[in-house]
Design a protein around this motif. Structure first.
Motif, PDB file in Angstrom:
ATOM      1  N   ASP A 201       8.740  71.250-109.519  1.00  0.00           N
ATOM      2  CA  ASP A 201       7.441  70.795-110.050  1.00  0.00           C
ATOM      3  C   ASP A 201       7.622  69.572-110.936  1.00  0.00           C
ATOM      4  N   LEU A 202       8.689  69.601-111.722  1.00  0.00           N
ATOM      5  CA  LEU A 202       8.947  68.484-112.628  1.00  0.00           C
ATOM      6  C   LEU A 202       9.171  67.191-111.863  1.00  0.00           C
ATOM      7  N   LYS A 207       5.275  61.490-112.648  1.00  0.00           N
ATOM      8  CA  LYS A 207       4.375  60.465-113.179  1.00  0.00           C
ATOM      9  C   LYS A 207       3.281  61.078-114.054  1.00  0.00           C
ATOM     10  N   GLU A 208       2.736  62.216-113.592  1.00  0.00           N
ATOM     11  CA  GLU A 208       1.691  62.884-114.368  1.00  0.00           C
ATOM     12  C   GLU A 208       2.238  63.361-115.710  1.00  0.00           C
ATOM     13  N   LEU A 209       3.427  63.896-115.692  1.00  0.00           N
ATOM     14  CA  LEU A 209       4.009  64.414-116.927  1.00  0.00           C
ATOM     15  C   LEU A 209       4.330  63.297-117.913  1.00  0.00           C
ATOM     16  N   ARG A 210       4.645  62.124-117.397  1.00  0.00           N
ATOM     17  CA  ARG A 210       4.896  60.988-118.271  1.00  0.00           C
ATOM     18  C   ARG A 210       3.628  60.569-119.011  1.00  0.00           C
ATOM     19  N   LEU A 211       2.486  60.762-118.386  1.00  0.00           N
ATOM     20  CA  LEU A 211       1.210  60.337-118.971  1.00  0.00           C
ATOM     21  C   LEU A 211       0.565  61.423-119.825  1.00  0.00           C
ATOM     22  N   ARG A 212       0.829  62.688-119.514  1.00  0.00           N
ATOM     23  CA  ARG A 212       0.163  63.799-120.202  1.00  0.00           C
ATOM     24  C   ARG A 212       1.187  64.563-121.048  1.00  0.00           C
ATOM     25  N   ARG A 213       1.128  64.306-122.329  1.00  0.00           N
ATOM     26  CA  ARG A 213       2.121  64.867-123.247  1.00  0.00           C
ATOM     27  C   ARG A 213       2.024  66.394-123.329  1.00  0.00           C
ATOM     28  N   ALA A 214       0.807  66.935-123.395  1.00  0.00           N
ATOM     29  CA  ALA A 214       0.626  68.379-123.516  1.00  0.00           C
ATOM     30  C   ALA A 214       1.195  69.100-122.296  1.00  0.00           C
ATOM     31  N   ARG A 215       0.916  68.531-121.124  1.00  0.00           N
ATOM     32  CA  ARG A 215       1.427  69.118-119.888  1.00  0.00           C
ATOM     33  C   ARG A 215       2.952  69.058-119.853  1.00  0.00           C
ATOM     34  N   ARG A 216       3.499  67.932-120.301  1.00  0.00           N
ATOM     35  CA  ARG A 216       4.948  67.764-120.331  1.00  0.00           C
ATOM     36  C   ARG A 216       5.594  68.773-121.272  1.00  0.00           C
ATOM     37  N   GLN A 217       4.951  68.998-122.421  1.00  0.00           N
ATOM     38  CA  GLN A 217       5.473  69.947-123.377  1.00  0.00           C
ATOM     39  C   GLN A 217       5.457  71.373-122.821  1.00  0.00           C
ATOM     40  N   ARG A 222       8.441  76.019-120.584  1.00  0.00           N
ATOM     41  CA  ARG A 222       8.658  76.986-119.500  1.00  0.00           C
ATOM     42  C   ARG A 222      10.091  76.906-118.983  1.00  0.00           C
ATOM     43  N   ILE A 223      10.606  75.700-118.802  1.00  0.00           N
ATOM     44  CA  ILE A 223      11.974  75.526-118.322  1.00  0.00           C
ATOM     45  C   ILE A 223      12.973  76.083-119.338  1.00  0.00           C
TER      46      ILE A 223
END
Length: 319
Positions: A201-202, A207-217, A222-223
């Motif tokens: 998933d990562l 690209k999405e995770l780079r833009l969305r900090r909350a989602r990245r966190q 989880r990992i």
């Protein structure tokens, strides 16, 4: 069925699978195994005979060197024949998995985590294939043990009772610990698959995770939780395996102590006879302890075989 029953069935299914699919029975591995075990027993006999005589004749010395050479030669070739079987089976299983994936309907991949395919085609296939070599090594150790027990029965029957008791304690320890170890191992596989899925998933949503900090966190947490779980259950499984191996090793050490302390008290054995028994045990103890470490590996491979079989059947049903 209990976890122990399920584990025994998985290991039995694995052994039948290996005998059927790995060409083990048609390989020269078993011939080399018999020769290696027989020559090791012959070497023990010649060493004891030399010790009993107090010196070696020319022919006895030549026999010692010759039998030692045969033992080393056949042990090497038994292992290498097993290695060839491992790689041949791994190649066959990977090809079979790839073929099933290509034939499967697209709906299968919409309801399954892609990491499961990677796990099956790599880790579980490697575990199953490596079990072929472990089976060869266990057979060699078992044959050596049979030869040694027969020799012990001839030299001093009481030593057989001590050795069999020690081996029985080791078997009981393995049976007691295999249930908890298997439960931890199954949790380990599930946690590992979850971790691989999160990595997948990562990479797909980088690209999405780079833009969305909350989602990245959230993904990072989880990992981290999955990594911790993999570590914890792995340590738990290995702890139970270690309990059984340490108990078995302790029992074997106890048998050596009993041979040098108790046997002279309960029999009229002289120092030469005791030395002969010690030579038998010390020459074979490494192979017996190798069985103690190989049995858990076969158990792990049995779990991998069950996962591989279930996954392969699911792929065939969706072809």
């Amino acid at each position: 069925p209990t976890v122990s029953d399920s584990t025994a069935k998985s290991t039995g299914d694995l052994i039948r699978f290996l005998l059927r699919e790995s060409d083990l029975l048609r390989s020269p591995a078993f011939l080399f195994v018999v020769m290696a075990s027989g020559s090791r027993t012959g070497l023990i006999y010649l060493i004891n005979e030399t010790a009993a005589r107090g010196s070696a004749t020319v022919w006895l010395a030549a026999a010692l060197v010759g039998v030692a050479g045969v033992m080393l030669f056949t042990t090497h070739h038994a292992r290498m024949a097993g290695v060839v079987l491992v790689q041949r089976l791994a190649r066959r299983l990977r090809g079979a998995t790839a073929g099933r994936v290509m034939r499967a309907d697209v709906s299968f991949f919409q309801t399954r985590d892609i990491s499961r395919i990677y796990q099956t085609a790599t880790h579980h296939v490697d575990m199953m294939s490596s079990a072929t070599l472990q089976l060869v090594e266990m057979t060699q150790a078992a044959l050596l043990l049979i030869f040694v027990l027969i020799y012990m029965m001839i030299v001093m029957p009481a030593s057989v009772a001590i050795t069999v008791t020690a081996l029985g304690i080791g078997v009981i320890a393995f049976v007691v610990n295999q249930g908890p170890a298997t439960r931890a191992l199954q949790r380990h596989h599930r946690a590992n698959e979850g971790f691989h899925g999160s990595l997948n998933d990562l990479m797909r949503g980088y690209k999405e995770l780079r833009l969305r900090r909350a989602r990245r966190q959230a993904v990072a947490e989880r990992i981290a939780d999955q990594i911790d779980e993999v570590q914890q259950v792995s340590v738990t499984a290995e702890r139970h395996y270690s309990y059984s191996m340490i108990t078995a090793s302790g029992a074997l050490a106890g048998s050596l102590i009993a041979i040098v302390v108790l046997l002279p008290l309960i029999s009229d054995a002289g120092s030469v006879t005791i030395l002969q028994i010690l030579t038998l045990v010390l020459f074979s103890i490494a192979h017996i302890e190798a069985d103690n470490t190989t049995a858990p590996k076969l158990q792990r491979a049995g779990v991998s075989h069950r996962i591989y079989t279930e996954f392969s059947e699911a792929l065939d049903e969706n072809a």
